[in-house]
Design a protein around this motif. Structure first.
Motif, short mmCIF file in Angstrom:
data_model
loop_
_atom_site.label_atom_id
_atom_site.label_comp_id
_atom_site.label_asym_id
_atom_site.label_seq_id
_atom_site.Cartn_x
_atom_site.Cartn_y
_atom_site.Cartn_z
N LEU A 25 8.96 -5.01 -16.01
CA LEU A 25 10.15 -5.62 -16.60
C LEU A 25 10.97 -6.12 -15.41
O LEU A 25 11.34 -5.33 -14.54
N SER A 26 11.19 -7.43 -15.36
CA SER A 26 11.85 -8.04 -14.19
C SER A 26 11.22 -7.56 -12.88
O SER A 26 11.92 -7.17 -11.94
N GLY A 27 9.90 -7.52 -12.85
CA GLY A 27 9.19 -7.22 -11.61
C GLY A 27 9.08 -5.75 -11.25
O GLY A 27 8.51 -5.41 -10.22
N LYS A 28 9.61 -4.87 -12.10
CA LYS A 28 9.53 -3.43 -11.79
C LYS A 28 8.85 -2.71 -12.94
O LYS A 28 9.16 -2.98 -14.11
N ALA A 29 7.95 -1.78 -12.61
CA ALA A 29 7.29 -0.99 -13.67
C ALA A 29 8.35 -0.20 -14.42
O ALA A 29 9.35 0.23 -13.84
N LEU A 30 8.12 -0.02 -15.74
CA LEU A 30 9.11 0.71 -16.56
C LEU A 30 9.47 2.04 -15.92
O LEU A 30 10.64 2.42 -15.87
N THR A 31 8.46 2.76 -15.41
CA THR A 31 8.72 4.07 -14.82
C THR A 31 9.67 3.97 -13.62
O THR A 31 10.52 4.83 -13.41
N GLU A 32 9.54 2.87 -12.86
CA GLU A 32 10.42 2.69 -11.69
C GLU A 32 11.88 2.58 -12.09
O GLU A 32 12.77 3.03 -11.36
N TRP A 33 12.13 1.95 -13.25
CA TRP A 33 13.53 1.81 -13.70
C TRP A 33 14.16 3.20 -13.85
O TRP A 33 15.28 3.43 -13.40
N SER A 34 13.42 4.12 -14.48
CA SER A 34 13.98 5.46 -14.69
C SER A 34 14.09 6.21 -13.37
O SER A 34 15.05 6.95 -13.14
N HIS A 111 14.08 12.64 -19.64
CA HIS A 111 14.13 11.21 -20.00
C HIS A 111 12.73 10.64 -20.17
O HIS A 111 11.81 11.00 -19.44
N ASP A 112 12.59 9.72 -21.15
CA ASP A 112 11.31 9.02 -21.38
C ASP A 112 11.21 7.82 -20.45
O ASP A 112 12.09 6.95 -20.46
N ALA A 113 10.09 7.74 -19.71
CA ALA A 113 9.88 6.57 -18.85
C ALA A 113 9.81 5.30 -19.69
O ALA A 113 9.98 4.20 -19.18
N ALA A 114 9.58 5.45 -20.99
CA ALA A 114 9.48 4.29 -21.88
C ALA A 114 10.84 3.68 -22.20
O ALA A 114 10.92 2.70 -22.94
N ARG A 115 11.93 4.26 -21.65
CA ARG A 115 13.28 3.68 -21.89
C ARG A 115 13.86 3.24 -20.55
O ARG A 115 14.59 3.98 -19.89
N PRO A 116 13.56 2.00 -20.14
CA PRO A 116 13.95 1.57 -18.79
C PRO A 116 15.44 1.26 -18.63
O PRO A 116 15.94 1.28 -17.52
N LEU A 117 16.14 0.97 -19.73
CA LEU A 117 17.51 0.46 -19.56
C LEU A 117 18.61 1.49 -19.82
O LEU A 117 19.77 1.11 -19.98
N ALA A 118 18.28 2.77 -19.85
CA ALA A 118 19.35 3.77 -19.99
C ALA A 118 20.27 3.60 -18.79
O ALA A 118 19.81 3.40 -17.67
N ASN A 224 12.62 -8.09 -22.38
CA ASN A 224 12.59 -9.25 -21.49
C ASN A 224 13.69 -10.22 -21.86
O ASN A 224 14.32 -10.82 -21.00
N ARG A 225 13.92 -10.37 -23.18
CA ARG A 225 14.98 -11.29 -23.62
C ARG A 225 16.35 -10.79 -23.20
O ARG A 225 17.25 -11.57 -22.91
N LEU A 226 16.49 -9.46 -23.21
CA LEU A 226 17.78 -8.87 -22.87
C LEU A 226 18.17 -9.08 -21.41
O LEU A 226 19.34 -9.06 -21.06
N MET A 227 17.14 -9.24 -20.56
CA MET A 227 17.41 -9.31 -19.13
C MET A 227 18.03 -10.66 -18.82
O MET A 227 17.38 -11.58 -18.38
N GLY A 228 19.32 -10.77 -19.09
CA GLY A 228 20.02 -12.03 -18.91
C GLY A 228 20.23 -12.35 -17.44
O GLY A 228 19.99 -11.52 -16.58
N PRO A 229 20.72 -13.57 -17.15
CA PRO A 229 20.93 -14.00 -15.78
C PRO A 229 21.88 -13.08 -15.02
O PRO A 229 21.73 -12.88 -13.82
#
Ligand code: CTP
Ligand code: MG
Length: 393
Positions: A25-34, A111-118, A224-229
């Motif tokens: 997601l925006s170049g980072k694996a979901l797990t990396e976000w968490s 936390h679930d790695a499947a939730r990247p935007l917490a 992906n749509r949510l990831m605005g400019p």
């Protein structure tokens, strides 16, 4: 209050179709976000350490190695991540993580790695609720749709939605409560359920609508749509791709196909489909721009379905795939490299055929290899294409 984080990333992603925790997601694996979220809380001194629970065969090389050190839970003050192998169910994976959390921990946030935007605020809000005396605190969202109880497609009754919420992770717990709750060994879809089962109180804090859990591929499209400019920079909605293809001349024939147009020639091109090398390059450029792999992945030449197939139909499907992901085609530029036939009389027809399918913005050029090499020797034709696309949602 000494606090540890457990990130569960050991699922198989059966509903998604692959290990979604490795999707980008925006170049980072979901797990990396968490991992980044909780690393930030470690830097802030709110969390002491992180346990990342991965499938027993690991997460391969997908995660940057400098971010993870495979040391057992210890006293390290660097925000290193302790990796442990998960189990067959989510609850079993949390139990593996819990076993690596040091005894001194007084609070644990799962936390679930499947939730990247917490957000960090959400994590702080559940942790603070536990610091202020709650045994367990979980993010909850009010239900906005009307709720019905059903049996198959038959509606049995309407529920009073004011009595229900949906819940998310991160969920925070007093460590001893979470350990006790997991002693039962039961499998549930979140940890708070196990805490409820031992009679401890669970409180809710306001959840976040963008804290979407990736369950199916549609969820990743929504994210992906949510990831605005404003999150990823003004150019983030543009994507560029290239495509290259070559086909050999085959039998004597009356024509070959390029860009969906029959072009008179004494030999046709060989290939599993109609061997439309120009359209294939365009397809690869579009798929590349959207990060959707390549033509062979979507239309395998081992599949009899595509034997002799019209490549324009494949292009149509690819354009639809892009539209489904909210991409709009900005422009496509193609160069065909052919000693023969002479293509200039057909360029306009090729452009108009391709723009019927792609919605415009097509430029086609042809060049001669000047007698050099295999192409100059009239062994076949090569095409290359570049495509620019933009996310419009
Ligand atoms: N999880 C885990 N170990 C399991 C199952 C799930 O660590 N044995 C993790 C997942 O990686 C995910 C989170 O728990 O981050 C929520 O689970 P879910 O969304 O159900 O993910 P999967 O189990 O991977 O998906 P599916 O149920 O579709 O197979
Ligand atoms: Mg699951």
């Amino acid at each position: 209050m000494n606090t540890w984080a457990i990130i569960v990333a050991a699922g198989k992603g059966e509903r998604f179709g692959s290990m979604k925790q490795l999707e980008l997601l925006s170049g980072k694996a979901l797990t990396e976000w968490s991992l980044e979220l909780f690393s930030r809380l470690v830097e802030d001194g709110l969390v002491e350490g992180i346990v990342l629970v991965v499938p027993p065969d690991g997460l391969g090389t997908y995660l940057p190695q400098e971010k993870v050190t495979n040391t057992p839970g210890g006293t390290s003050s660097t925000p290193s991540v302790h990796i442990v192998a998960g189990g067959d169910s989510r609850s079993a994976s949390v139990r593996s993580g819990l076993a690596a959390v040091p005894e001194r921990a007084e609070a644990v946030v799962v936390h679930d790695a499947a939730r990247p935007l917490a957000s960090p605020e959400l994590a702080k809000s559940v942790i603070n609720a536990v610091r202020n005396g709650a045994s367990a605190a979980i993010p909850a969202l009010e239900i906005v749709d009307t709720m019905k109880e059903v049996e198959g497609s038959k509606v049995l009754r309407t529920l009073d939605r004011t009595h229900y919420v949906t819940v998310q992770t991160p969920q925070a717990f007093r460590a001893n409560v979470l350990r006790r709750a997991h002693e039962s060994g039961h499998d549930t879809t979140d940890d708070a359920t196990l805490v409820e089962m031992i009679g401890e109180d669970v409180v809710t804090v306001p959840g976040e609508r963008n804290n979407i859990k990736v369950t199916t591929t549609d969820d990743l499209v929504r994210l992906n749509r949510l990831m605005g400019p404003e999150k990823t920079g003004p150019m983030s909605k543009l994507r560029i791709g290239n495509g290259f293809d070559m086909h050999r001349f085959g039998h004597r024939d009356s024509h070959l196909v390029l860009g969906g147009i029959n072009i008179p020639h004494n030999k046709s091109l060989m290939g599993h489909s109609d061997a439309d090398v120009l359209t294939h390059a365009v397809i690869d450029a579009l798929l590349g721009a959207a990060g959707l792999g390549d033509i062979g992945h979507h239309f395998p030449d081992t599949d009899p379905l595509w034997s002799g197939a019209d490549s324009i139909e494949m292009l149509r499907q690819v354009v639809e795939m892009l539209h489904n992901q909210s991409y709009h085609i900005v422009n496509i530029d193609v160069t065909a490299i052919a000693e023969s036939p002479i293509l200039s009389p057909y360029i306009v027809s090729i452009q108009s055929r391709l723009s019927e399918v792609t919605g415009g913005g097509i430029n086609v050029k042809a060049t001669s290899p000047e007698g050099m090499g295999a192409l100059g020797n009239e062994e076949g034709i090569a095409c290359l294409a570049s495509a620019l696309i933009v996310m419009v949602a």
